[in-house]
Write a protein that holds these residues in place. Structure first.
Motif, PDB file in Angstrom:
ATOM      1  N   GLY A 184       8.969  13.235  -7.166  1.00 50.74           N
ATOM      2  CA  GLY A 184       8.353  14.554  -7.175  1.00 50.74           C
ATOM      3  C   GLY A 184       6.860  14.577  -7.420  1.00 50.74           C
ATOM      4  O   GLY A 184       6.296  15.641  -7.631  1.00 50.74           O
ATOM      5  N   ARG A 185       6.195  13.427  -7.410  1.00 54.94           N
ATOM      6  CA  ARG A 185       4.756  13.419  -7.672  1.00 54.94           C
ATOM      7  C   ARG A 185       3.952  13.160  -6.407  1.00 54.94           C
ATOM      8  O   ARG A 185       2.766  12.930  -6.468  1.00 54.94           O
ATOM      9  CB  ARG A 185       4.428  12.359  -8.712  1.00 54.94           C
ATOM     10  N   GLY A 186       4.591  13.154  -5.266  1.00 55.30           N
ATOM     11  CA  GLY A 186       3.896  12.884  -4.014  1.00 55.30           C
ATOM     12  C   GLY A 186       3.041  14.065  -3.580  1.00 55.30           C
ATOM     13  O   GLY A 186       3.335  15.208  -3.890  1.00 55.30           O
ATOM     14  N   SER A 187       1.981  13.783  -2.884  1.00 57.72           N
ATOM     15  CA  SER A 187       1.128  14.845  -2.379  1.00 57.72           C
ATOM     16  C   SER A 187       0.993  14.673  -0.868  1.00 57.72           C
ATOM     17  O   SER A 187       1.226  13.590  -0.328  1.00 57.72           O
ATOM     18  CB  SER A 187      -0.246  14.797  -3.047  1.00 57.72           C
ATOM     19  N   ALA A 188       0.617  15.738  -0.204  1.00 60.93           N
ATOM     20  CA  ALA A 188       0.499  15.707   1.259  1.00 60.93           C
ATOM     21  C   ALA A 188      -0.514  14.664   1.736  1.00 60.93           C
ATOM     22  O   ALA A 188      -0.239  13.934   2.694  1.00 60.93           O
ATOM     23  CB  ALA A 188       0.148  17.095   1.778  1.00 60.93           C
ATOM     24  N   PRO A 189      -1.699  14.533   1.110  1.00 63.15           N
ATOM     25  CA  PRO A 189      -2.636  13.501   1.575  1.00 63.15           C
ATOM     26  C   PRO A 189      -2.089  12.075   1.420  1.00 63.15           C
ATOM     27  O   PRO A 189      -2.313  11.224   2.275  1.00 63.15           O
ATOM     28  CB  PRO A 189      -3.876  13.696   0.706  1.00 63.15           C
ATOM     29  N   ARG A 190      -1.361  11.825   0.341  1.00 61.58           N
ATOM     30  CA  ARG A 190      -0.793  10.486   0.150  1.00 61.58           C
ATOM     31  C   ARG A 190       0.287  10.193   1.182  1.00 61.58           C
ATOM     32  O   ARG A 190       0.387   9.082   1.707  1.00 61.58           O
ATOM     33  CB  ARG A 190      -0.233  10.337  -1.264  1.00 61.58           C
ATOM     34  N   ILE A 191       1.092  11.200   1.489  1.00 60.37           N
ATOM     35  CA  ILE A 191       2.124  11.014   2.501  1.00 60.37           C
ATOM     36  C   ILE A 191       1.477  10.808   3.867  1.00 60.37           C
ATOM     37  O   ILE A 191       1.909   9.956   4.648  1.00 60.37           O
ATOM     38  CB  ILE A 191       3.107  12.195   2.495  1.00 60.37           C
ATOM     39  N   ALA A 192       0.420  11.564   4.155  1.00 56.32           N
ATOM     40  CA  ALA A 192      -0.294  11.397   5.430  1.00 56.32           C
ATOM     41  C   ALA A 192      -0.906  10.002   5.524  1.00 56.32           C
ATOM     42  O   ALA A 192      -0.851   9.359   6.585  1.00 56.32           O
ATOM     43  CB  ALA A 192      -1.373  12.461   5.566  1.00 56.32           C
ATOM     44  N   ALA A 193      -1.481   9.516   4.430  1.00 52.95           N
ATOM     45  CA  ALA A 193      -2.051   8.168   4.428  1.00 52.95           C
ATOM     46  C   ALA A 193      -0.959   7.117   4.618  1.00 52.95           C
ATOM     47  O   ALA A 193      -1.161   6.119   5.314  1.00 52.95           O
ATOM     48  CB  ALA A 193      -2.821   7.916   3.131  1.00 52.95           C
ATOM     49  N   VAL A 237       1.806   7.520   6.315  1.00 50.78           N
ATOM     50  CA  VAL A 237       2.165   7.577   7.737  1.00 50.78           C
ATOM     51  C   VAL A 237       1.110   6.854   8.568  1.00 50.78           C
ATOM     52  O   VAL A 237       1.427   6.112   9.500  1.00 50.78           O
ATOM     53  CB  VAL A 237       2.348   9.033   8.188  1.00 50.78           C
ATOM     54  N   LEU A 238      -0.168   7.034   8.230  1.00 54.00           N
ATOM     55  CA  LEU A 238      -1.240   6.359   8.967  1.00 54.00           C
ATOM     56  C   LEU A 238      -1.186   4.844   8.772  1.00 54.00           C
ATOM     57  O   LEU A 238      -1.477   4.084   9.697  1.00 54.00           O
ATOM     58  CB  LEU A 238      -2.597   6.922   8.556  1.00 54.00           C
ATOM     59  N   VAL A 239      -0.815   4.401   7.583  1.00 53.83           N
ATOM     60  CA  VAL A 239      -0.642   2.959   7.352  1.00 53.83           C
ATOM     61  C   VAL A 239       0.474   2.427   8.242  1.00 53.83           C
ATOM     62  O   VAL A 239       0.341   1.361   8.863  1.00 53.83           O
ATOM     63  CB  VAL A 239      -0.341   2.670   5.858  1.00 53.83           C
ATOM     64  N   ALA A 254       2.152  -0.570  13.007  1.00 49.01           N
ATOM     65  CA  ALA A 254       2.877  -0.595  14.281  1.00 49.01           C
ATOM     66  C   ALA A 254       1.934  -0.979  15.430  1.00 49.01           C
ATOM     67  O   ALA A 254       2.310  -1.765  16.313  1.00 49.01           O
ATOM     68  CB  ALA A 254       3.514   0.760  14.556  1.00 49.01           C
ATOM     69  N   GLY A 255       0.716  -0.463  15.406  1.00 50.46           N
ATOM     70  CA  GLY A 255      -0.263  -0.832  16.433  1.00 50.46           C
ATOM     71  C   GLY A 255      -0.603  -2.309  16.382  1.00 50.46           C
ATOM     72  O   GLY A 255      -0.680  -2.977  17.422  1.00 50.46           O
ATOM     73  N   PHE A 256      -0.806  -2.829  15.182  1.00 52.82           N
ATOM     74  CA  PHE A 256      -1.113  -4.248  15.053  1.00 52.82           C
ATOM     75  C   PHE A 256       0.060  -5.112  15.502  1.00 52.82           C
ATOM     76  O   PHE A 256      -0.130  -6.128  16.164  1.00 52.82           O
ATOM     77  CB  PHE A 256      -1.512  -4.594  13.621  1.00 52.82           C
ATOM     78  N   LEU A 257       1.278  -4.704  15.138  1.00 49.62           N
ATOM     79  CA  LEU A 257       2.454  -5.469  15.564  1.00 49.62           C
ATOM     80  C   LEU A 257       2.580  -5.476  17.087  1.00 49.62           C
ATOM     81  O   LEU A 257       2.943  -6.494  17.679  1.00 49.62           O
ATOM     82  CB  LEU A 257       3.721  -4.884  14.931  1.00 49.62           C
ATOM     83  N   ALA A 286       0.830  -1.208   0.000  1.00 52.36           N
ATOM     84  CA  ALA A 286       0.000   0.000   0.000  1.00 52.36           C
ATOM     85  C   ALA A 286       0.864   1.259   0.000  1.00 52.36           C
ATOM     86  O   ALA A 286       0.507   2.262  -0.621  1.00 52.36           O
ATOM     87  CB  ALA A 286      -0.924   0.000   1.204  1.00 52.36           C
ATOM     88  N   GLU A 287       1.989   1.217   0.692  1.00 52.86           N
ATOM     89  CA  GLU A 287       2.833   2.405   0.774  1.00 52.86           C
ATOM     90  C   GLU A 287       3.714   2.608  -0.451  1.00 52.86           C
ATOM     91  O   GLU A 287       4.199   3.712  -0.683  1.00 52.86           O
ATOM     92  CB  GLU A 287       3.702   2.334   2.025  1.00 52.86           C
ATOM     93  N   ARG A 288       3.896   1.580  -1.215  1.00 53.18           N
ATOM     94  CA  ARG A 288       4.795   1.680  -2.370  1.00 53.18           C
ATOM     95  C   ARG A 288       4.400   2.800  -3.340  1.00 53.18           C
ATOM     96  O   ARG A 288       5.260   3.592  -3.731  1.00 53.18           O
ATOM     97  CB  ARG A 288       4.861   0.344  -3.095  1.00 53.18           C
ATOM     98  N   PRO A 289       3.129   2.920  -3.729  1.00 49.89           N
ATOM     99  CA  PRO A 289       2.789   4.018  -4.658  1.00 49.89           C
ATOM    100  C   PRO A 289       3.045   5.401  -4.068  1.00 49.89           C
ATOM    101  O   PRO A 289       3.505   6.301  -4.767  1.00 49.89           O
ATOM    102  CB  PRO A 289       1.294   3.818  -4.925  1.00 49.89           C
ATOM    103  N   ALA A 290       2.766   5.567  -2.792  1.00 59.17           N
ATOM    104  CA  ALA A 290       2.980   6.875  -2.169  1.00 59.17           C
ATOM    105  C   ALA A 290       4.460   7.207  -2.113  1.00 59.17           C
ATOM    106  O   ALA A 290       4.871   8.328  -2.413  1.00 59.17           O
ATOM    107  CB  ALA A 290       2.373   6.899  -0.777  1.00 59.17           C
TER     108      ALA A 290
END
Length: 111
Positions: free
Chosen positions: A48-57, A59-61, A66-69, A37-41
């Motif tokens: 240079g094609r990253g956006s703030a919402p994708r980076i935030a998502a 980080v949330l992933v 980490a919580g599940f682990l 899931a994080e690979r595209p972001a």
């Protein structure tokens, strides 16, 4: 054989070991989903094609993983005991919440 008036002796057999292995498999599957899931972001960010919402998502992933682990590692350690404790509803809810969050944020990244 159990005599009347004596408490039943529980022999868990291999059930705790099978459950521990199932937690490990689930943890591995969640890690693979998070990486995919994080690979595209991350790929978009590097070129240079990253956006703030994708980076935030992304980080949330990572936080959901980490919580599940954390929950899974605690349960795996608890299952190593000779008489493992019962899974508490709060722990089960935390594991389910992390898995659902991982799925939701992963879908947000893939879209």
């Amino acid at each position: 054989m159990k005599r009347p008036g004596q408490p039943a002796v529980r022999d868990p057999g291999l059930q705790p070991e099978r459950t521990r292995l199932a937690w490990r498999r689930t943890t591995l599957a969640c890690a693979v989903v998070a990486v995919l899931a994080e690979r595209p972001a991350l790929y978009g960010t590097l070129y240079g094609r990253g956006s703030a919402p994708r980076i935030a998502a992304a980080v949330l992933v990572a936080l959901a993983l980490a919580g599940f682990l954390w929950v899974a590692h605690g349960r795996i350690r608890a299952l190593a005991a000779p008489r493992p404790p019962v899974l508490r509803p709060r722990t089960a809810a935390a594991a389910v919440g992390c898995a659902v969050a991982l799925a939701v944020f992963g879908v947000a990244l893939v879209r």
